[in-house]
Design a protein around this motif. Structure first.
Motif, PDB file in Angstrom:
ATOM      1  N   UNK A  38       0.850  -1.199   0.000  1.00 12.61           N
ATOM      2  CA  UNK A  38       0.000   0.000   0.000  1.00 12.61           C
ATOM      3  C   UNK A  38       0.885   1.248   0.000  1.00 12.61           C
ATOM      4  N   UNK A  39       1.339   1.690  -1.170  1.00 15.75           N
ATOM      5  CA  UNK A  39       2.271   2.817  -1.193  1.00 15.75           C
ATOM      6  C   UNK A  39       1.645   4.146  -0.766  1.00 15.75           C
ATOM      7  N   UNK A  40       0.337   4.260  -0.826  1.00 17.47           N
ATOM      8  CA  UNK A  40      -0.328   5.509  -0.444  1.00 17.47           C
ATOM      9  C   UNK A  40      -0.778   5.510   1.011  1.00 17.47           C
ATOM     10  N   UNK A  41      -0.400   4.525   1.765  1.00 16.61           N
ATOM     11  CA  UNK A  41      -0.787   4.451   3.173  1.00 16.61           C
ATOM     12  C   UNK A  41      -0.019   5.496   3.982  1.00 16.61           C
ATOM     13  N   UNK A  42      -0.510   5.766   5.177  1.00 14.38           N
ATOM     14  CA  UNK A  42       0.158   6.743   6.029  1.00 14.38           C
ATOM     15  C   UNK A  42       1.551   6.252   6.418  1.00 14.38           C
ATOM     16  N   UNK A  43       1.681   4.960   6.700  1.00 11.97           N
ATOM     17  CA  UNK A  43       2.974   4.364   7.003  1.00 11.97           C
ATOM     18  C   UNK A  43       3.210   3.194   6.056  1.00 11.97           C
ATOM     19  N   UNK A  44       3.710   3.460   4.848  1.00 15.79           N
ATOM     20  CA  UNK A  44       3.932   2.340   3.922  1.00 15.79           C
ATOM     21  C   UNK A  44       5.073   1.450   4.423  1.00 15.79           C
ATOM     22  N   UNK A  45       4.830   0.154   4.400  1.00 13.97           N
ATOM     23  CA  UNK A  45       5.839  -0.791   4.860  1.00 13.97           C
ATOM     24  C   UNK A  45       6.112  -1.818   3.777  1.00 13.97           C
ATOM     25  N   UNK A  46       7.308  -2.339   3.816  1.00 18.51           N
ATOM     26  CA  UNK A  46       7.660  -3.401   2.887  1.00 18.51           C
ATOM     27  C   UNK A  46       7.042  -4.703   3.367  1.00 18.51           C
ATOM     28  N   UNK A  47       6.917  -5.665   2.459  1.00 19.56           N
ATOM     29  CA  UNK A  47       6.231  -6.923   2.774  1.00 19.56           C
ATOM     30  C   UNK A  47       6.944  -7.697   3.878  1.00 19.56           C
ATOM     31  N   UNK A  48       8.288  -7.695   3.890  1.00 20.90           N
ATOM     32  CA  UNK A  48       9.010  -8.445   4.922  1.00 20.90           C
ATOM     33  C   UNK A  48       8.786  -7.827   6.292  1.00 20.90           C
ATOM     34  N   UNK A  49       8.681  -6.499   6.346  1.00 24.41           N
ATOM     35  CA  UNK A  49       8.469  -5.804   7.609  1.00 24.41           C
ATOM     36  C   UNK A  49       7.058  -6.067   8.135  1.00 24.41           C
ATOM     37  N   UNK A  50       6.091  -6.046   7.234  1.00 23.41           N
ATOM     38  CA  UNK A  50       4.715  -6.329   7.612  1.00 23.41           C
ATOM     39  C   UNK A  50       4.565  -7.787   8.087  1.00 23.41           C
ATOM     40  N   UNK A  51       5.247  -8.702   7.406  1.00 22.06           N
ATOM     41  CA  UNK A  51       5.188 -10.116   7.785  1.00 22.06           C
ATOM     42  C   UNK A  51       5.852 -10.348   9.139  1.00 22.06           C
ATOM     43  N   UNK A  52       6.961  -9.686   9.402  1.00 23.75           N
ATOM     44  CA  UNK A  52       7.629  -9.822  10.697  1.00 23.75           C
ATOM     45  C   UNK A  52       6.775  -9.319  11.835  1.00 23.75           C
ATOM     46  N   UNK A  53       6.076  -8.219  11.619  1.00 23.46           N
ATOM     47  CA  UNK A  53       5.190  -7.702  12.655  1.00 23.46           C
ATOM     48  C   UNK A  53       3.991  -8.620  12.858  1.00 23.46           C
ATOM     49  N   UNK A  54       3.469  -9.183  11.782  1.00 26.81           N
ATOM     50  CA  UNK A  54       2.348 -10.125  11.904  1.00 26.81           C
ATOM     51  C   UNK A  54       2.775 -11.385  12.652  1.00 26.81           C
ATOM     52  N   UNK A  55       3.978 -11.856  12.410  1.00 26.80           N
ATOM     53  CA  UNK A  55       4.483 -13.017  13.140  1.00 26.80           C
ATOM     54  C   UNK A  55       4.677 -12.700  14.616  1.00 26.80           C
ATOM     55  N   UNK A  56       5.085 -11.489  14.913  1.00 29.52           N
ATOM     56  CA  UNK A  56       5.247 -11.086  16.308  1.00 29.52           C
ATOM     57  C   UNK A  56       3.903 -11.069  17.026  1.00 29.52           C
ATOM     58  N   UNK A  57       2.912 -10.484  16.390  1.00 29.66           N
ATOM     59  CA  UNK A  57       1.580 -10.398  16.994  1.00 29.66           C
ATOM     60  C   UNK A  57       0.919 -11.779  17.073  1.00 29.66           C
ATOM     61  N   UNK A  58       1.154 -12.612  16.075  1.00 33.43           N
ATOM     62  CA  UNK A  58       0.504 -13.910  16.023  1.00 33.43           C
ATOM     63  C   UNK A  58       1.161 -15.003  16.833  1.00 33.43           C
ATOM     64  N   UNK A  59       2.278 -14.718  17.471  1.00 32.93           N
ATOM     65  CA  UNK A  59       2.977 -15.745  18.242  1.00 32.93           C
ATOM     66  C   UNK A  59       2.144 -16.241  19.428  1.00 32.93           C
ATOM     67  N   UNK A  60       1.571 -15.346  20.193  1.00 29.02           N
ATOM     68  CA  UNK A  60       0.815 -15.740  21.388  1.00 29.02           C
ATOM     69  C   UNK A  60      -0.427 -16.564  21.028  1.00 29.02           C
ATOM     70  N   UNK A  61      -1.260 -16.149  20.051  1.00 30.83           N
ATOM     71  CA  UNK A  61      -2.403 -17.011  19.695  1.00 30.83           C
ATOM     72  C   UNK A  61      -1.968 -18.383  19.173  1.00 30.83           C
ATOM     73  N   UNK A  62      -0.872 -18.431  18.425  1.00 27.76           N
ATOM     74  CA  UNK A  62      -0.379 -19.715  17.934  1.00 27.76           C
ATOM     75  C   UNK A  62       0.101 -20.580  19.092  1.00 27.76           C
ATOM     76  N   UNK A  63       0.765 -19.987  20.050  1.00 28.41           N
ATOM     77  CA  UNK A  63       1.223 -20.729  21.227  1.00 28.41           C
ATOM     78  C   UNK A  63       0.036 -21.267  22.014  1.00 28.41           C
ATOM     79  N   UNK A  64      -1.008 -20.477  22.168  1.00 26.14           N
ATOM     80  CA  UNK A  64      -2.205 -20.936  22.886  1.00 26.14           C
ATOM     81  C   UNK A  64      -2.848 -22.108  22.153  1.00 26.14           C
TER      82      UNK A  64
END
Length: 104
Positions: A38-64
């Motif tokens: 999403x290049x027009x977003x307020x905070x455009x992020x690269x795909x690897x950065x977005x995926x790393x943040x999603x993995x960080x957030x998703x760790x706890x639900x996956x562990x549960x």
């Protein structure tokens, strides 16, 4: 007995969804995809950065979900039950890698 079987099936489905999401986010991170979705977003992020943040957030639900699988799904061999934690370990290692490389 039937309720236990339905619960086990539900936990297996939840774990399968977690593994699919893990694979979906691990691929752009490991490939280090620099595509900006999403290049027009307020905070455009690269795909690897977005995926790393999603993995960080998703760790706890996956562990549960993995803990629920370990507790409620009955398997005779203890070593086979430990395999439930492999997705959580992979997710933790990659999320730690994301934070180490992002902060350096």
């Amino acid at each position: 007995m039937k309720e236990r079987r339905i619960l086990s099936l539900l936990i297996i489905v939840i774990n399968a969804i977690g593994v699919i999401c893990l694979i979906y986010f691990v691929i752009p991170y490991l490939v280090h995809s620099t595509v900006v979705a999403n290049p027009n977003a307020m905070l455009p992020t690269e795909a690897w950065d977005m995926a790393g943040m999603a993995l960080t957030v998703g760790f706890i639900p996956l562990l549960i979900a993995n803990i629920l699988g370990f507790v409620f799904i009955k398997v005779k061999q203890r070593l086979v039950r430990i395999i439930f934690f492999v997705p959580s370990i992979i997710c933790f290692i990659i999320a730690a890698s994301y934070w180490i490389t992002s902060l350096v």
